[in-house]
Write a protein that holds these residues in place. Structure first.
Motif, short mmCIF file in Angstrom:
data_model
loop_
_atom_site.label_atom_id
_atom_site.label_comp_id
_atom_site.label_asym_id
_atom_site.label_seq_id
_atom_site.Cartn_x
_atom_site.Cartn_y
_atom_site.Cartn_z
N ILE A 167 0.84 -1.21 0.00
CA ILE A 167 0.00 0.00 0.00
C ILE A 167 0.88 1.26 0.00
CG2 ILE A 167 -2.06 -1.10 0.98
CD1 ILE A 167 -1.46 0.19 3.59
N GLN A 168 0.35 2.31 -0.63
CA GLN A 168 1.20 3.44 -1.00
C GLN A 168 1.39 4.49 0.10
OE1 GLN A 168 0.96 4.71 -5.21
NE2 GLN A 168 0.29 6.65 -4.39
N ASP A 169 0.29 4.94 0.71
CA ASP A 169 0.45 5.99 1.72
C ASP A 169 -0.46 5.76 2.90
OD1 ASP A 169 1.63 7.83 -0.36
OD2 ASP A 169 -0.45 8.29 -0.85
N LEU A 247 -5.93 6.56 3.93
CA LEU A 247 -5.11 5.51 3.32
C LEU A 247 -5.17 5.64 1.81
CD1 LEU A 247 -3.87 3.35 5.05
CD2 LEU A 247 -5.74 1.83 4.43
N ASP A 248 -4.01 5.66 1.14
CA ASP A 248 -4.04 5.48 -0.32
C ASP A 248 -3.55 4.07 -0.57
OD1 ASP A 248 -4.03 5.50 -3.02
OD2 ASP A 248 -2.65 7.20 -3.28
N VAL A 249 -4.51 3.18 -0.82
CA VAL A 249 -4.18 1.77 -1.04
C VAL A 249 -3.49 1.61 -2.40
CG1 VAL A 249 -5.10 -0.59 -1.05
CG2 VAL A 249 -6.20 1.16 0.36
N LEU A 288 -10.50 6.32 2.32
CA LEU A 288 -9.87 5.14 1.72
C LEU A 288 -9.79 5.34 0.20
CD1 LEU A 288 -9.04 2.18 2.64
CD2 LEU A 288 -11.22 1.52 1.67
N GLU A 289 -8.57 5.56 -0.27
CA GLU A 289 -8.35 5.88 -1.69
C GLU A 289 -7.97 4.63 -2.49
OE1 GLU A 289 -5.56 9.09 -2.09
OE2 GLU A 289 -5.10 8.62 -4.18
N ASP A 290 -8.58 4.47 -3.65
CA ASP A 290 -8.28 3.35 -4.55
C ASP A 290 -8.19 2.02 -3.79
OD1 ASP A 290 -8.41 4.91 -6.81
OD2 ASP A 290 -6.26 5.07 -7.12
N GLY A 291 -9.23 1.75 -3.02
CA GLY A 291 -9.31 0.47 -2.30
C GLY A 291 -9.39 -0.71 -3.25
N GLY A 315 -11.72 8.01 -5.15
CA GLY A 315 -11.21 7.46 -6.41
C GLY A 315 -10.12 8.32 -7.00
N ASP A 316 -8.95 7.72 -7.19
CA ASP A 316 -7.82 8.42 -7.84
C ASP A 316 -7.61 7.80 -9.22
OD1 ASP A 316 -5.42 9.53 -8.64
OD2 ASP A 316 -4.20 8.55 -7.12
N ASP A 317 -6.77 6.74 -9.30
CA ASP A 317 -6.57 6.07 -10.59
C ASP A 317 -7.92 5.63 -11.17
OD1 ASP A 317 -3.89 6.36 -10.09
OD2 ASP A 317 -3.56 4.27 -9.52
N LEU A 338 -13.82 12.39 -4.77
CA LEU A 338 -12.94 12.52 -5.94
C LEU A 338 -11.56 12.98 -5.50
CD1 LEU A 338 -12.32 12.97 -9.04
CD2 LEU A 338 -13.18 15.31 -8.71
N LEU A 339 -10.53 12.26 -5.92
CA LEU A 339 -9.17 12.78 -5.79
C LEU A 339 -8.90 13.58 -7.06
CD1 LEU A 339 -6.73 12.29 -3.67
CD2 LEU A 339 -5.62 11.48 -5.73
N LEU A 340 -8.67 14.87 -6.89
CA LEU A 340 -8.54 15.75 -8.05
C LEU A 340 -7.08 16.10 -8.30
CD1 LEU A 340 -10.88 18.50 -9.13
CD2 LEU A 340 -8.51 19.14 -8.82
N LYS A 341 -6.59 15.66 -9.48
CA LYS A 341 -5.22 15.99 -9.90
C LYS A 341 -5.36 16.62 -11.28
CE LYS A 341 -2.82 11.98 -7.83
NZ LYS A 341 -2.53 10.54 -8.12
N VAL A 342 -5.03 17.90 -11.37
CA VAL A 342 -5.30 18.63 -12.60
C VAL A 342 -4.57 18.02 -13.79
CG1 VAL A 342 -5.25 20.90 -13.67
CG2 VAL A 342 -5.74 20.71 -11.25
N LEU A 391 -6.69 18.59 1.35
CA LEU A 391 -5.55 18.87 0.47
C LEU A 391 -4.49 17.81 0.76
CD1 LEU A 391 -4.00 20.71 -1.52
CD2 LEU A 391 -3.20 22.02 0.45
N LYS A 392 -4.08 17.10 -0.29
CA LYS A 392 -3.13 15.99 -0.13
C LYS A 392 -1.87 16.35 -0.92
CE LYS A 392 -2.70 11.07 -1.24
NZ LYS A 392 -2.81 10.23 -2.44
N VAL A 393 -0.81 16.66 -0.20
CA VAL A 393 0.37 17.22 -0.84
C VAL A 393 1.61 16.39 -0.58
CG1 VAL A 393 1.91 19.21 -0.65
CG2 VAL A 393 -0.51 19.59 -0.88
ZN ZN Z 1 -3.55 7.73 -5.23
#
Ligand code: ZN
Ligand code: PGA
Length: 420
Positions: A167-169, A247-249, A288-291, A315-317, A338-342, A391-393
């Motif tokens: 798991i990533q973060d 958690l970013d799974v 819980l992100e990208d579970g 949801g990210d990816d 929503l995880l927002l990445k421009v 905000l996730k930095v």
């Molecule tokens: Zn992610």
């Protein structure tokens, strides 16, 4: 109406030492905007294309000379001397110039750098703070009305570390903080406690991963979560009351042949959902992100049913800041955040559309940086202007991360805005 006088491009280096794109936009009024774009490592398959030179002899193929050349050449030729009524006029012109569905010809890195530099130039021309200009891009007439709550990377694994744990973060969410100022001080205390704990337990100095998180050799994901809770307590806070976890799974990256390879027996989707529910029962996880994996669309509604209301289903990816994917997920009730990445979509206007669609459905929005970042701080203004909840930095170390936190602290100090 703003008119573009000149556009410049520069290849600069990101926080991993890899090339990325910086653009400069000068309007005929003399107002100037400069902006740099970030770059991901744990990328979704549906992301807009980041144009790389592919020359193995230079930056192992990662050079951005073509993308920069496109800013200075074709994009400048198409836009200089043109009046642009607003951000969407500029972004539509960029999309038309590129002409591909995923910005593969001119590069999403080139397009986004210009999109952002234009926004900064327009904010300067109008004499308004960037966060207020971003608010107006989100919805004409809108004013910023809240600050996002930081979610800060404590422990890293997966593609941002040595892959020592899948798991990533693991992020801390200072839910008890009333201000950003207080949130950062609380996070510092937890981070220092975590660094002491990893030294004692794993004999690890505070070596950090791509986003500045600690990355000791955890035996498994459970240890990563357990140590995060122990660090919160060691810092003097009550887990789940003053400081919670996100958690970013990033599970797409350990999903192969329809199975999740978390260590131990590979899990099918139902097994993975049960596993995640088990974590929610034992640890104070609020997001819980990208579970589940981005390809595992069919099972996201079951994930949402199983954990919705207890933690955000983020949801990210899975969504890639893509309006069509977000609409589909809303219809299927497959997520609620929503995880927002421009740079996943490639222009400000399209990302704003994604943000509006999510917010109109009552979703929560986490505005996110990438693992490859620059010292640019526009993301903090964007999170404020667009009403981001979180905000996730990355972590509370490394200046490319702190540029954004420091900007958020400055916005907090100069306004009456409060975290929601
Ligand atoms: Zn992610
Ligand atoms: P990336 O990852 O920037 O490396 O793609 C960040 C994330 O997964 O949230």
């Amino acid at each position: 109406m703003p008119m573009i006088h000149s556009l410049g491009g520069l290849e600069i280096l990101d926080s991993r030492g890899r090339p990325t794109v910086r653009a400069t936009c000068v309007l005929t009024s003399g107002a100037t905007g400069i902006a740099s774009v970030p770059s991901g490592a744990s990328t979704g398959k549906a992301e807009a294309l980041e144009l790389r030179d592919g020359d193995p002899a230079r930056y192992r193929g990662l050079g951005c000379r073509q993308a920069v050349g496109n800013v200075r050449g074709e994009i400048a030729a198409g836009l200089v001397g043109q009046e642009m009524a607003d951000q969407s006029a500029l972004d539509n012109a960029l999309i038309a110039l590129d002409g591909t569905p995923n910005k593969a010809r001119l590069g999403a890195n080139a397009l986004l750098a210009v999109s952002l530099a234009f926004a900064r130039a327009c904010a300067a021309e109008a004499g308004v703070p960037l966060y207020q200009h971003f608010a107006a891009i989100h919805t004409p007439g809108k004013l910023a009305d809240s600050l996002p709550r930081p979610t800060i990377n404590l422990f890293s694994g997966g593609k941002h570390a040595g892959g020592q744990v899948p798991i990533q973060d693991v992020l801390v969410v200072p839910i008890g903080a009333a201000t950003v100022d207080e949130a950062m001080a609380m996070t510092y205390a937890v981070y220092q406690a975590a660094a002491e704990l990893t030294l004692e337990k794993y004999g690890m100095r505070a070596l950090t991963a791509d986003e500045g998180g600690l990355a000791p050799p955890f035996p498994d994901a459970e240890a990563m979560l357990g140590d995060a809770v122990a660090a919160i307590a060691r810092a003097g806070y009550t887990p789940g009351q003053e400081v919670s976890l996100a958690l970013d799974v990033a599970s797409s990256h350990f999903y192969t042949d329809g199975r999740y390879h978390l260590g131990g027996e590979p899990l099918d989707s139902a097994g993975m959902i049960r596993h995640l529910v088990g974590w929610l029962e034992r640890y104070p996880i609020v997001s819980l992100e990208d579970g589940l994996a981005e390809e595992d669309w069919a099972n996201w509604p079951a994930l949402r049913k199983a954990i919705g209301g207890r933690a955000l289903v983020l949801g990210d990816d899975f969504l890639c800041t893509n309006p069509a994917r977000i609409r589909r997920a809303i219809e299927a009730d497959a997520a609620d955040a929503l995880l927002l990445k421009v740079n996943q979509i490639g222009t400000l206007s399209e990302a704003a559309e994604s943000c509006r669609i999510a917010q109109a459905a009552g979703w929560h929005v986490t505005v996110s940086a990438r693992s490859g970042e620059t010292e640019d701080d526009w993301l903090a203004d964007l999170a404020v202007g667009w009403g981001g909840d979180h905000l996730k930095v990355g972590s509370i170390t490394q200046s490319e991360r702190l540029a954004k936190y420091n900007r958020l602290l400055a916005i907090e100090a100069e306004t009456v805005l409060k975290m929601g």
